[in-house]
Structure formats: structure tokens, C-alpha cells
Write a protein that holds these residues in place. Structure first.
Motif, PDB file in Angstrom:
ATOM      1  N   PRO A  28       1.924   6.746  -0.910  1.00 57.50           N
ATOM      2  CA  PRO A  28       0.948   5.716  -1.265  1.00 57.50           C
ATOM      3  C   PRO A  28       1.301   5.062  -2.605  1.00 57.50           C
ATOM      4  CG  PRO A  28      -0.179   7.715  -0.564  1.00 57.50           C
ATOM      5  CD  PRO A  28       1.276   8.053  -0.710  1.00 57.50           C
ATOM      6  N   VAL A  30      -4.522   0.439  -7.585  1.00 58.05           N
ATOM      7  CA  VAL A  30      -3.989   0.298  -6.232  1.00 58.05           C
ATOM      8  C   VAL A  30      -3.333  -1.073  -6.152  1.00 58.05           C
ATOM      9  CG1 VAL A  30      -5.664   1.855  -5.177  1.00 58.05           C
ATOM     10  CG2 VAL A  30      -6.186  -0.555  -5.361  1.00 58.05           C
ATOM     11  N   LYS A  31      -2.589  -1.317  -5.092  1.00 58.84           N
ATOM     12  CA  LYS A  31      -1.857  -2.582  -4.962  1.00 58.84           C
ATOM     13  C   LYS A  31      -0.944  -2.790  -6.164  1.00 58.84           C
ATOM     14  CE  LYS A  31      -5.499  -4.656  -2.228  1.00 58.84           C
ATOM     15  NZ  LYS A  31      -6.432  -5.755  -2.090  1.00 58.84           N
ATOM     16  N   ARG A  87      -8.818   9.132  -6.529  1.00 59.80           N
ATOM     17  CA  ARG A  87      -9.366   7.827  -6.923  1.00 59.80           C
ATOM     18  C   ARG A  87     -10.889   7.776  -6.922  1.00 59.80           C
ATOM     19  NH1 ARG A  87      -7.483   6.819  -1.677  1.00 59.80           N
ATOM     20  NH2 ARG A  87      -9.059   5.910  -0.331  1.00 59.80           N
ATOM     21  N   THR A 103       0.796  -1.223   0.000  1.00 59.20           N
ATOM     22  CA  THR A 103       0.000   0.000   0.000  1.00 59.20           C
ATOM     23  C   THR A 103       0.829   1.275   0.000  1.00 59.20           C
ATOM     24  OG1 THR A 103      -0.130  -0.023   2.409  1.00 59.20           O
ATOM     25  CG2 THR A 103      -1.909  -1.113   1.192  1.00 59.20           C
ATOM     26  N   VAL A 157      -0.130   4.109  -5.376  1.00 57.32           N
ATOM     27  CA  VAL A 157      -1.336   4.279  -6.188  1.00 57.32           C
ATOM     28  C   VAL A 157      -0.937   5.002  -7.470  1.00 57.32           C
ATOM     29  CG1 VAL A 157      -3.657   5.293  -6.270  1.00 57.32           C
ATOM     30  CG2 VAL A 157      -2.740   4.490  -4.104  1.00 57.32           C
ATOM     31  N   THR A 172      -7.745   4.057 -11.902  1.00 56.47           N
ATOM     32  CA  THR A 172      -6.823   4.114 -10.771  1.00 56.47           C
ATOM     33  C   THR A 172      -6.408   2.703 -10.385  1.00 56.47           C
ATOM     34  OG1 THR A 172      -7.854   6.139  -9.970  1.00 56.47           O
ATOM     35  CG2 THR A 172      -6.534   4.906  -8.395  1.00 56.47           C
ATOM     36  N   LYS A 175      -4.077   8.882  -4.993  1.00 57.41           N
ATOM     37  CA  LYS A 175      -4.944   8.356  -3.932  1.00 57.41           C
ATOM     38  C   LYS A 175      -6.115   9.306  -3.674  1.00 57.41           C
ATOM     39  CE  LYS A 175      -4.856   6.696   0.816  1.00 57.41           C
ATOM     40  NZ  LYS A 175      -4.027   6.459   2.002  1.00 57.41           N
TER      41      LYS A 175
END
Length: 86
Positions: free
Chosen positions: A36, A65-66, A56, A11, A38, A63, A53
Motif C-alpha cells: 500500500p 495516502v495517495k 490510519r 494506491t 501509505v 497519515t 494503512k
């Protein structure tokens, strides 16, 4: 001699420099020591970190993430394809 350490978490990410027996975590452009993980895409730009972030909600379909889960994929891999398949 100096050494650089990079932490790529699921993250967040951060970078530290070890020099003269001391480790210092490098601050990002917002002054934070942790960024972050992202990435957000739009028609004409890619945005990373805190800005991605924060945007998003307005740009959820573009977007990612991960990001760590998609590192090392083949060059044929497209983040947009990954977004649509997950």
C-alpha cells in the motif's frame, strides 16, 4: 543482464526483477507482492506500507495516502503541511 521495474500506483506500489527472460515481483517484508502507498508519522517514527494503512484510523491526522500526488514537490514541502491543507 537483469532489469528492475518499479510500479508506483496511486494506491499501491511494487517492484519486479526481469532476469533470464522471466519477471519476478519482489515480495515485501509481509510476503505480499503489492505494498500500500501509505505513509504515517508519529512523534518518533515514520511507518510505510501495510503497517501505516492498518494504523490510519488511530493516526488519521498524521497519515498520508495517495503519496504519488506529492512526489516531486520542492524540498521546502512538508508532508505535515500537505496533510493540513487537504
Amino acid at each position: 543482464m537483469a532489469a528492475i521495474g518499479v510500479h508506483l500506483g496511486c494506491t499501491s506500489a511494487c517492484v519486479a526483477v526481469y532476469k533470464d527472460g522471466r519477471a519476478d515481483v519482489v515480495a515485501n517484508d509481509a510476503g505480499d507482492r503489492v505494498t500500500p502507498a501509505v505513509v504515517a508519522y508519529s512523534e518518533n517514527e515514520e511507518v510505510v506500507g501495510l503497517a501505516a494503512k492498518q494504523s490510519r484510523i488511530r493516526n488519521i491526522s498524521n497519515t498520508v495516502v495517495k503519496v504519488k500526488q506529492i512526489l516531486g514537490r520542492s524540498q521546502k514541502f512538508s508532508p505535515r503541511t500537505w496533510l493540513l491543507s487537504n
